[in-house]
Scaffold this motif. Structure first.
Motif, PDB file in Angstrom:
ATOM      1  N   LYS A   6       0.821  -1.218   0.000  1.00  0.00           N
ATOM      2  CA  LYS A   6       0.000   0.000   0.000  1.00  0.00           C
ATOM      3  C   LYS A   6       0.856   1.269   0.000  1.00  0.00           C
ATOM      4  N   ASN A   7       2.137   1.150   0.410  1.00  0.00           N
ATOM      5  CA  ASN A   7       3.001   2.330   0.398  1.00  0.00           C
ATOM      6  C   ASN A   7       3.447   2.726  -1.008  1.00  0.00           C
ATOM      7  N   PHE A   8       3.226   1.821  -1.960  1.00  0.00           N
ATOM      8  CA  PHE A   8       3.590   2.111  -3.350  1.00  0.00           C
ATOM      9  C   PHE A   8       2.363   1.847  -4.221  1.00  0.00           C
ATOM     10  N   ALA A   9       1.367   2.715  -4.033  1.00  0.00           N
ATOM     11  CA  ALA A   9       0.053   2.468  -4.639  1.00  0.00           C
ATOM     12  C   ALA A   9       0.110   2.497  -6.165  1.00  0.00           C
ATOM     13  N   GLN A  10       1.098   3.165  -6.728  1.00  0.00           N
ATOM     14  CA  GLN A  10       1.164   3.268  -8.193  1.00  0.00           C
ATOM     15  C   GLN A  10       1.580   1.952  -8.853  1.00  0.00           C
ATOM     16  N   ASP A  11       2.155   1.049  -8.108  1.00  0.00           N
ATOM     17  CA  ASP A  11       2.742  -0.160  -8.711  1.00  0.00           C
ATOM     18  C   ASP A  11       1.690  -1.197  -9.088  1.00  0.00           C
ATOM     19  N   SER A  12       1.860  -1.760 -10.284  1.00  0.00           N
ATOM     20  CA  SER A  12       0.973  -2.849 -10.708  1.00  0.00           C
ATOM     21  C   SER A  12       1.725  -4.183 -10.762  1.00  0.00           C
ATOM     22  N   GLY A  13       3.035  -4.136 -10.500  1.00  0.00           N
ATOM     23  CA  GLY A  13       3.814  -5.379 -10.471  1.00  0.00           C
ATOM     24  C   GLY A  13       4.405  -5.712 -11.834  1.00  0.00           C
ATOM     25  N   PHE A  14       5.583  -5.186 -12.104  1.00  0.00           N
ATOM     26  CA  PHE A  14       6.169  -5.369 -13.430  1.00  0.00           C
ATOM     27  C   PHE A  14       6.424  -6.838 -13.743  1.00  0.00           C
ATOM     28  N   ALA A  15       6.749  -7.621 -12.739  1.00  0.00           N
ATOM     29  CA  ALA A  15       7.101  -9.027 -12.991  1.00  0.00           C
ATOM     30  C   ALA A  15       5.879  -9.928 -13.089  1.00  0.00           C
ATOM     31  N   LEU A  16       4.698  -9.328 -12.928  1.00  0.00           N
ATOM     32  CA  LEU A  16       3.467 -10.135 -12.957  1.00  0.00           C
ATOM     33  C   LEU A  16       2.806 -10.109 -14.330  1.00  0.00           C
ATOM     34  N   LYS A  17       3.503  -9.573 -15.325  1.00  0.00           N
ATOM     35  CA  LYS A  17       2.879  -9.335 -16.622  1.00  0.00           C
ATOM     36  C   LYS A  17       3.038 -10.497 -17.598  1.00  0.00           C
ATOM     37  N   GLY A  18       3.308 -11.679 -17.073  1.00  0.00           N
ATOM     38  CA  GLY A  18       3.322 -12.854 -17.938  1.00  0.00           C
ATOM     39  C   GLY A  18       4.500 -12.934 -18.895  1.00  0.00           C
ATOM     40  N   TRP A  19       5.654 -12.538 -18.437  1.00  0.00           N
ATOM     41  CA  TRP A  19       6.840 -12.548 -19.308  1.00  0.00           C
ATOM     42  C   TRP A  19       7.285 -13.974 -19.608  1.00  0.00           C
ATOM     43  N   LYS A  20       7.582 -14.211 -20.885  1.00  0.00           N
ATOM     44  CA  LYS A  20       7.968 -15.558 -21.332  1.00  0.00           C
ATOM     45  C   LYS A  20       9.341 -15.595 -22.006  1.00  0.00           C
ATOM     46  N   GLU A  21       9.747 -14.462 -22.579  1.00  0.00           N
ATOM     47  CA  GLU A  21      11.047 -14.442 -23.264  1.00  0.00           C
ATOM     48  C   GLU A  21      11.821 -13.196 -22.872  1.00  0.00           C
TER      49      GLU A  21
END
Lengths: 186, 186, 186, 186
Positions: free
Chosen positions: C110-125
């Protein structure tokens, strides 16, 4: 078939592009073991060169060669060198200045009356054996035995530590030099 | 007027924000001259500690203290130390291993039969004078005289070179140690 | 004959002794280009691992993997990391703390409300192309393009700078990480 | 009394001797935080100088000043610079060469047609805020915001990372420079 060929062509183009993109530039300031050993060998060669110049042209010729060695292979231009030569003692044990080092190698300086000129002793052969080498960035430290043989075949062995610093132009300079006669229990 | 005041308020807010933003974090891996001198002093203190432990509890007690010194103040855990002790010679001149160093300080190791235990000689006083110090990143080199005095008041002076490496935890370790008796012309 | 044999024996002994003497120990603290590229590849592998953990076990699983990555591959344990992630801005542009970095990769803070989680975007390559690498002691800097592809085949390219520090145990840690979207003239 | 005076005299002599013996020479190759901040400020001053030269003497004058900046404050003489300017993209994103950097600042190079000359935009004010600084030997890394204001009062803020290398002559050179516009979520 045609498709496969096209694919191959595209692939070749991709490889070409990739190789262009991959032409990474490398700047590496680190010192290597090979550079260190070359500098250790060069020190011995220089010692013999000064001795040979002395035999051919006297102290003046020897001093001229010795100055080139100090100018190019020692770090006096960087402020000071931590130099403890084999045969120096008392208040003149440490030769942190250019003049002190020059006098140690070729004497002929009234400010260093104890010096007889270590490089004037007719050295003909040189070898070194490292016990260990420590490499840290652009500085490397060596410790081991150095063997020198004079024109009469007399061999001298010293315990020697060197510190080398790699300059921006890739050359190595001695910033530390501690040399001592082997300890004798008697 | 109101506008000016508002501007001033905004300005004050900006200054406040700016000061928050300016709370820069500093990570500094470099070794300092003060740290080097503290480590040089600590070496002498450790030598006296080993001597005192020897007097109080014999070789076993001395060895226990010496191990702590080697564990904490030397870099044997980093692979090897470039160590040429004052009173070692021949094939055992260089003590690049932990065991070789331990034997030099407290003897009691049949593999190093020449050792009498340098730290067991009743040292009571210690002083060092640097001729020069060379600082390069997380490594510093020192060269100078070290004076030690035993319980009978006998003073010994050696020519000493140290190399110190600063670890990630801020502690310093000796990675190079070349010690030699002063050259005697006789 | 006997003489020859004796000479051979002496020679063999000499070689043996020489090899003992020559068994120099090398301590080398410097970072190499190969180590740097392995660390660059490992970063991409870690990103995909976090994405895969997210798909398999949700945010909790992703966070567990991300913590291991930060613990082992970033230098937050050294005091701070100079980290400017691709998709952060404003007062939270720079993630010099562990928590800020963790939130950037897996959000859920909650202290970084702007974050959506860069590593959660389904990266495959993942792939990287260095424009240049700068090596200085135990630190290396890289600059170039990084390409990541998600599960739908969407490719993202960023301009990326990394700084790696080699630890005493030989492992590399990211101490600097500046990532930005390519400038668009429009 | 006399005793006291004698003691004082002896003490004075001891101090004198001590100061002679203690006149240790220090060679220190490390970069300091103050040097880093001075170099960061100098970069902004140089940017304004180029802008002012442009207003006074056109592109030719600006280019002359920019060359001096690149010659003295960047490390192109060391092999390459890891430079990602704010407004460059595509194949010309990374300006690892002197010519690429010069064109970025003052344009006027047909090989870099996309450049409009970043330093020609009438910059009048400059400020920097470091989020963190990482110091390692003769290299320091900074990350933070840089603010520049043009003659019309328009302010631009960029996310900026610099790497500085200290040369043997004590001067600092930029060996890494990654600048990017703040990420916008829209």
């Amino acid at each position: 078939m045609k498709f496969t060929l096209t694919k191959l062509s595209l692939c070749a183009a991709a490889v070409l592009m990739s190789s262009l993109v991959h032409a990474e530039k490398i700047v590496n300031n680190n010192i290597t073991l090979d550079e260190v050993k070359a500098a250790q060998q060069a020190w011995g060669n220089a010692l013999i060169n000064i001795s040979n110049a002395h035999e051919a042209g006297g102290v003046k010729a020897a001093k001229s060669v010795a100055k080139k060695v100090l100018d190019n292979a020692y770090g006096y231009n960087l402020g000071a060198v931590l130099f403890k030569p084999t045969l120096a003692n008392g208040e003149q044990t440490f030769r942190t200045t250019y003049d002190g080092a020059l006098s140690y190698f070729v004497a002929d300086d009234k400010n260093f009356a104890q010096d007889s000129g270590f490089a004037l002793k007719g050295w003909k052969e040189y070898a070194f054996n490292n016990a260990a080498v420590y490499i840290n960035g652009d500085v490397a430290l060596t410790m081991g035995h150095v063997h020198v043989t004079d024109r009469s075949g007399n061999k001298t062995t010293v315990d020697k530590t060197w510190g080398f610093k790699k300059a921006a132009d890739g050359s190595l300079r001695i910033v530390l030099h501690h040399s001592s006669l082997p300890y004798s229990a008697n």
